[in-house]
Design an enzyme around this catalytic site. Sequence first.
Site, short mmCIF file in Angstrom:
data_model
loop_
_atom_site.label_atom_id
_atom_site.label_comp_id
_atom_site.label_asym_id
_atom_site.label_seq_id
_atom_site.Cartn_x
_atom_site.Cartn_y
_atom_site.Cartn_z
N HIS A 19 0.82 -1.22 0.00
CA HIS A 19 0.00 0.00 0.00
C HIS A 19 0.86 1.27 0.00
O HIS A 19 0.45 2.29 -0.54
CB HIS A 19 -0.99 -0.05 1.17
CG HIS A 19 -2.00 -1.14 1.01
ND1 HIS A 19 -2.62 -1.78 2.07
CD2 HIS A 19 -2.52 -1.73 -0.12
CE1 HIS A 19 -3.46 -2.70 1.60
NE2 HIS A 19 -3.41 -2.69 0.29
N HIS A 42 -7.49 -8.08 -8.14
CA HIS A 42 -7.83 -8.92 -6.98
C HIS A 42 -8.11 -7.95 -5.81
O HIS A 42 -7.22 -7.64 -5.02
CB HIS A 42 -6.68 -9.86 -6.63
CG HIS A 42 -6.40 -10.87 -7.71
ND1 HIS A 42 -5.86 -10.53 -8.92
CD2 HIS A 42 -6.62 -12.21 -7.74
CE1 HIS A 42 -5.75 -11.62 -9.66
NE2 HIS A 42 -6.20 -12.65 -8.97
N SER A 103 -6.85 -2.00 -0.86
CA SER A 103 -6.43 -1.27 -2.06
C SER A 103 -7.58 -0.50 -2.73
O SER A 103 -7.35 0.64 -3.18
CB SER A 103 -5.73 -2.20 -3.04
OG SER A 103 -6.49 -3.36 -3.28
N GLU A 121 -13.27 -8.98 -8.18
CA GLU A 121 -13.19 -9.84 -6.99
C GLU A 121 -14.08 -11.05 -7.26
O GLU A 121 -15.20 -10.91 -7.73
CB GLU A 121 -13.65 -9.07 -5.73
CG GLU A 121 -13.77 -9.89 -4.48
CD GLU A 121 -12.52 -10.69 -4.08
OE1 GLU A 121 -11.42 -10.13 -4.00
OE2 GLU A 121 -12.66 -11.92 -3.87
N ASP A 149 -13.23 -13.16 -12.78
CA ASP A 149 -11.82 -13.52 -12.69
C ASP A 149 -10.99 -12.33 -13.20
O ASP A 149 -11.10 -11.95 -14.37
CB ASP A 149 -11.61 -14.76 -13.57
CG ASP A 149 -10.15 -15.18 -13.67
OD1 ASP A 149 -9.30 -14.53 -13.05
OD2 ASP A 149 -9.88 -16.14 -14.37
N GLY A 150 -10.20 -11.74 -12.33
CA GLY A 150 -9.45 -10.54 -12.70
C GLY A 150 -8.42 -10.78 -13.80
O GLY A 150 -8.14 -9.91 -14.61
N ASP A 170 -2.80 -8.38 -7.33
CA ASP A 170 -2.48 -8.77 -5.96
C ASP A 170 -3.23 -10.06 -5.58
O ASP A 170 -4.11 -10.05 -4.72
CB ASP A 170 -2.88 -7.60 -5.03
CG ASP A 170 -2.65 -7.91 -3.57
OD1 ASP A 170 -1.74 -8.71 -3.26
OD2 ASP A 170 -3.39 -7.36 -2.73
N1 SAM Z 1 -5.75 -6.11 -3.17
C1 SAM Z 1 -6.38 -6.24 -1.86
C2 SAM Z 1 -5.80 -5.18 -0.93
O1 SAM Z 1 -4.63 -4.80 -1.08
O2 SAM Z 1 -6.53 -4.70 -0.07
C3 SAM Z 1 -6.19 -7.62 -1.27
C4 SAM Z 1 -6.51 -8.74 -2.20
S1 SAM Z 1 -6.30 -10.34 -1.54
C5 SAM Z 1 -4.58 -10.52 -1.39
C6 SAM Z 1 -6.68 -11.34 -2.94
C7 SAM Z 1 -8.15 -11.37 -3.31
O3 SAM Z 1 -8.29 -11.95 -4.60
C8 SAM Z 1 -9.02 -12.21 -2.39
O4 SAM Z 1 -10.07 -11.41 -1.90
C9 SAM Z 1 -9.56 -13.34 -3.29
O5 SAM Z 1 -10.91 -13.69 -2.98
C10 SAM Z 1 -9.48 -12.69 -4.65
N2 SAM Z 1 -9.33 -13.61 -5.80
C11 SAM Z 1 -8.77 -14.84 -5.85
N3 SAM Z 1 -8.72 -15.27 -7.12
C12 SAM Z 1 -9.24 -14.30 -7.92
C13 SAM Z 1 -9.42 -14.12 -9.30
N4 SAM Z 1 -9.04 -15.07 -10.17
N5 SAM Z 1 -9.97 -12.98 -9.78
C14 SAM Z 1 -10.36 -11.99 -8.90
N6 SAM Z 1 -10.21 -12.09 -7.56
C15 SAM Z 1 -9.66 -13.22 -7.07
#
Ligand code: SAM
Length: 296
Positions: A19, A42, A103, A121, A149-150, A170
């Site tokens: 961050h 993500h 984020s 997400e 899916d990101g 992330d």
């Molecule tokens: N970026 C956030 C932050 O800094 O506050 C934290 C994200 S966390 C490390 C990862 C997130 O990605 C989780 O909430 C998970 O559910 C989500 N996730 C997992 N696989 C994903 C995908 N293929 N596409 C989108 N989101 C996904």
Amino acid sequence: MFSYRHAFHAGNHADVLKHTTLLAILRHMALKDTAFTVFDTHAGAGLYRLDGDYASTSGEAGQGYLRLIEKLADITPTPALQDYLDMVASFNTTGSHKVYPGSPFIIQRLLRDRDKLKLFEIHPTDTKTLEANIAQLDVGRQVAVLREDGFEGIKKFLPPPSRRALVLCDPSYEIKTDYSRVADMVADALTRFVTGTYAVWYPIIPRPEAHQLPRRLKTLANQAGKPWLNATFTVKSSKLLTDDAGDVVRPGLPASGMFVINPPHTLKASLQQTLPLMVALLKQDANAAFSVESGG
Ligand code: SAM
């Protein structure tokens, strides 16, 4: 399949690195008038309670953001660290540290009217929480939450009409294929939009995929002829320990990195100034260290 919940980890040392770097990149992008778009592939839930059950169970913020707060009483932070601390503080009433912004909320704070934010997400519960949190901001279509899916979802948006963009990637890396999916996404994105800024967080843990990811990203940036920066932050040894009963104790996350393609030219100096302080404040053993490497 998706057991990872960022609420357990919010405010940990990896979030401090991620961050602080994210903010430094965005501050620089906001210096120019031209609109930009931020993609958070993500996104997580957006806001976290540091006094809630998840955070209390893991205690990870205690070795991250909360430890910074405690120790900083006697130390002057660098501008980048101060910016991060002020950002988190702005989500809390004076002197309290109950809320930690993820984020999406850190990014949203830096948007001007003309900028856009797209949040991906996939976890059903986190998507609902994120949607509810974002709805409270009442910012209309400026911020979009996509339950997708990101890695795949980003493709249709590149290049963005603004032609200026930051992609924050992330993942939780709970699935081994996340490592190769990150590299594949960046490779594809660079063919669509080579001038975008790409910021990838990755864990530094003893597994081959984790070691290979920054190397692959470096190769991709070099092949595209674009500058890159790789910052790492280690708080402790990654060696497995044994407890008094002789059982192996998992050390928890020892280190992580941020790999940035097309970084702002100011980022290197800012991180070189800030990371030594982060090491001094958050080190857990004598293996604590940092590195900032760049190229291109
Ligand atoms: N970026 C956030 C932050 O800094 O506050 C934290 C994200 S966390 C490390 C990862 C997130 O990605 C989780 O909430 C998970 O559910 C989500 N996730 C997992 N696989 C994903 C995908 N293929 N596409 C989108 N989101 C996904």
